[in-house]
Enzyme design. Structure first.
Site, PDB file in Angstrom:
ATOM      1  N   LYS A 157      -9.271  15.926-114.047  1.00 58.27           N
ATOM      2  CA  LYS A 157      -8.243  15.163-113.905  1.00 58.27           C
ATOM      3  C   LYS A 157      -7.616  14.540-115.189  1.00 58.27           C
ATOM      4  O   LYS A 157      -6.456  14.153-115.494  1.00 58.27           O
ATOM      5  CB  LYS A 157      -8.560  14.106-112.876  1.00 58.27           C
ATOM      6  CG  LYS A 157      -8.477  14.681-111.602  1.00 58.27           C
ATOM      7  CD  LYS A 157      -8.181  13.647-110.344  1.00 58.27           C
ATOM      8  CE  LYS A 157      -7.835  14.209-108.978  1.00 58.27           C
ATOM      9  NZ  LYS A 157      -7.661  13.005-108.011  1.00 58.27           N
TER      10      LYS A 157
ATOM     11  N   LYS B 111      -9.144  26.214-107.023  1.00 57.51           N
ATOM     12  CA  LYS B 111      -9.395  25.546-105.598  1.00 57.51           C
ATOM     13  C   LYS B 111      -7.641  25.373-104.966  1.00 57.51           C
ATOM     14  O   LYS B 111      -7.113  24.952-105.715  1.00 57.51           O
ATOM     15  CB  LYS B 111     -10.086  24.426-105.470  1.00 57.51           C
ATOM     16  CG  LYS B 111      -9.600  22.976-105.041  1.00 57.51           C
ATOM     17  CD  LYS B 111     -10.584  21.986-105.084  1.00 57.51           C
ATOM     18  CE  LYS B 111      -9.769  20.716-105.037  1.00 57.51           C
ATOM     19  NZ  LYS B 111     -10.347  19.382-104.839  1.00 57.51           N
TER      20      LYS B 111
ATOM     21  N   LYS C 250      -3.743  20.077-103.110  1.00 57.18           N
ATOM     22  CA  LYS C 250      -2.332  19.257-102.958  1.00 57.18           C
ATOM     23  C   LYS C 250      -1.618  19.080-103.911  1.00 57.18           C
ATOM     24  O   LYS C 250      -0.339  18.959-104.059  1.00 57.18           O
ATOM     25  CB  LYS C 250      -2.817  17.795-102.375  1.00 57.18           C
ATOM     26  CG  LYS C 250      -3.586  17.662-101.403  1.00 57.18           C
ATOM     27  CD  LYS C 250      -3.798  16.059-101.209  1.00 57.18           C
ATOM     28  CE  LYS C 250      -4.791  15.752 -99.870  1.00 57.18           C
ATOM     29  NZ  LYS C 250      -5.568  14.733-100.142  1.00 57.18           N
TER      30      LYS C 250
HETATM   31  P1  AMP Z   1      -8.970  15.304-101.365  1.00 56.59           P
HETATM   32  O1  AMP Z   1      -7.884  15.941-100.718  1.00 56.59           O
HETATM   33  O2  AMP Z   1      -9.232  15.633-102.811  1.00 56.59           O
HETATM   34  O3  AMP Z   1      -9.311  13.761-101.064  1.00 56.59           O
HETATM   35  O4  AMP Z   1     -10.373  15.878-100.668  1.00 56.59           O
HETATM   36  C1  AMP Z   1     -10.608  15.356 -99.142  1.00 56.59           C
HETATM   37  C2  AMP Z   1     -11.648  16.369 -98.528  1.00 56.59           C
HETATM   38  O5  AMP Z   1     -11.021  17.712 -98.629  1.00 56.59           O
HETATM   39  C3  AMP Z   1     -12.827  16.718 -99.546  1.00 56.59           C
HETATM   40  O6  AMP Z   1     -13.955  16.452 -98.593  1.00 56.59           O
HETATM   41  C4  AMP Z   1     -12.847  17.682-100.057  1.00 56.59           C
HETATM   42  O7  AMP Z   1     -14.064  18.433-100.494  1.00 56.59           O
HETATM   43  C5  AMP Z   1     -12.102  18.687 -99.139  1.00 56.59           C
HETATM   44  N1  AMP Z   1     -11.154  19.699 -99.955  1.00 56.59           N
HETATM   45  C6  AMP Z   1     -10.141  19.409-100.427  1.00 56.59           C
HETATM   46  N2  AMP Z   1      -9.669  20.631-101.019  1.00 56.59           N
HETATM   47  C7  AMP Z   1     -10.466  21.692-100.595  1.00 56.59           C
HETATM   48  C8  AMP Z   1     -10.532  23.085-100.615  1.00 56.59           C
HETATM   49  N3  AMP Z   1      -9.615  23.594-101.292  1.00 56.59           N
HETATM   50  N4  AMP Z   1     -11.648  23.787-100.087  1.00 56.59           N
HETATM   51  C9  AMP Z   1     -12.485  23.119 -99.525  1.00 56.59           C
HETATM   52  N5  AMP Z   1     -12.461  21.575 -99.168  1.00 56.59           N
HETATM   53  C10 AMP Z   1     -11.567  20.936-100.093  1.00 56.59           C
END
Ligand code: AMP
Ligand code: TRP
Length: 341
Positions: free
Chosen positions: A118, A201, A204
């Site tokens: 990041k 990956k 968002k």
């Molecule tokens: P975040 O959107 O970064 O706050 O992620 C929230 C949760 O979603 C965390 O547990 C991440 O590990 C999971 N997560 C986000 N993107 C992915 C993805 N592409 N595949 C699997 N898990 C994800």
């Protein structure tokens, strides 16, 4: 360390930044609901303080926090069973995070791959909050003496750092005060990849909206994104092993398996030998079938944000009832005068 002495308690969080993706749903939220329905004590947070470690427009942050809460509810979380709240309403998170800033070492933080990704090449210009982010995450978890942390694969390193912080605190102060939490990384899609690039990956924050499926996408958009997803020209193999060198194909099969609640082997037995022109419409139908009720319910809930705000306010009160005595005890252990240990 006798982990058994801690009551099992589940905690996890998602950042209200941008829109929820299929990755969030399969990697995290779907598991959150399953753990709630297994009858465990479950606490799920909208981590708004984490989100502002990179710039967030205030109006967007407010909308995203409420939309995330709507997503939690639409996916099946029940505010009577789980504690649902936004992080900033429970000031104990930042208070404990300060203590952990003084426990964690610079070198530990510097090794975090999310920090490196990041902050990019210009670390000097990244916020101090982005660097300290994992100490706040450790505070989120340990403030509730949580023991089980459902997350996607990308958060494993942060949960391991949380363990290191708990171990160091317990050693430094000579007390087994914090549990050593376990990451729970389960399911066929713990790492959902971009639809445009099987080595990245699904996120968002990817600039290309075609790279992800948002939980707010309508049926046509979902179908179009799947139709245009990058693949290779070969038909699908009939065994999982045949997907090893085919990242994009593997990703679509994993998504199919997770959405249909089958193992990858079961899916391969069904779809092996099919061309993508046949498999993609099957996947699109399945995705629409599973996601449309969630997006419709999210839209309905967003029609009355006062109900969402009420749920978040009540969740914060319940969270504080657990958090406050644990913070006071921590302050007391550290030697703060006036702490109600
Ligand atoms: P975040 O959107 O970064 O706050 O992620 C929230 C949760 O979603 C965390 O547990 C991440 O590990 C999971 N997560 C986000 N993107 C992915 C993805 N592409 N595949 C699997 N898990 C994800
Ligand atoms: N860092 C996590 C992410 O970006 C979100 C998060 C914050 C979290 N605090 C947490 C996840 C505590 C699990 C437990 O995905």
């Amino acid at each position: 360390m006798s982990e058994v002495s801690f009551t099992p308690r589940v905690f996890s969080g998602i950042q209200p930044s941008g829109r929820l993706t299929l990755g969030n749903y399969l990697g995290a939220m779907k598991r959150f609901v399953e753990m709630q329905d297994e009858g465990r004590e479950t606490i799920y947070c909208m981590v708004d303080l984490h989100a502002i470690t990179v710039w967030q427009d205030p109006a967007d942050l407010r909308r995203a926090t409420r939309e995330l809460c709507a997503g939690y509810l639409a996916a099946g979380l029940n505010p009577e069973k789980s504690i649902l709240f936004n992080q900033s309403q429970v000031p104990e998170h930042t208070q404990l995070a300060w203590i952990f800033n003084c426990v964690a070492r610079m070198g530990w933080m510097q090794r975090m791959t999310q920090w490196k990704d990041k902050a990019g090449k210009n670390q000097q210009n990244a916020s101090l909050g982005l660097f300290a982010y994992p100490a706040l995450m450790a505070a989120d978890i340990l403030l509730y003496h949580a023991t089980h942390i459902p997350v996607g694969e990308d958060q494993k390193q942060h949960v391991e750092l949380t363990r290191d912080i708990a171990i160091k605190f317990n050693n430094d102060f000579g007390q087994e005060f914090f549990p050593i939490p376990e990451p729970v990384i389960e399911g066929a899609a713990t790492r959902v990849m971009s639809l445009r690039d099987g080595s990245k990956k699904m996120s968002k924050s990817d600039p290309s909206d075609m790279s992800r499926i948002n939980l707010t996408d309508d049926a046509d958009t979902i179908a179009k994104k799947i139709r245009k997803a990058k693949t290779d020209p070969e038909p699908l193999p009939s065994e999982a092993k045949g997907l090893e060198e085919r990242a994009e194909a593997r990703n679509l099969v994993n998504i199919y398996a997770a959405l249909s609640e089958q193992s990858v082997d079961q899916v391969m037995a069904d779809v092996g030998g099919k061309a993508f022109s046949e498999f993609k419409p099957m996947l699109a139908d399945l995705a629409v079938d599973r996601l449309a009720p969630i997006s419709q319910e999210m839209a309905r809930l967003m029609g009355d944000v006062s109900e969402i705000d009420r749920i978040l306010g009540r969740g914060a009160e319940r969270a504080r009832e657990i958090a406050s005595p644990i913070l006071q005890k921590t302050y007391d252990i550290v030697g703060m005068v006036g702490a109600k240990g």
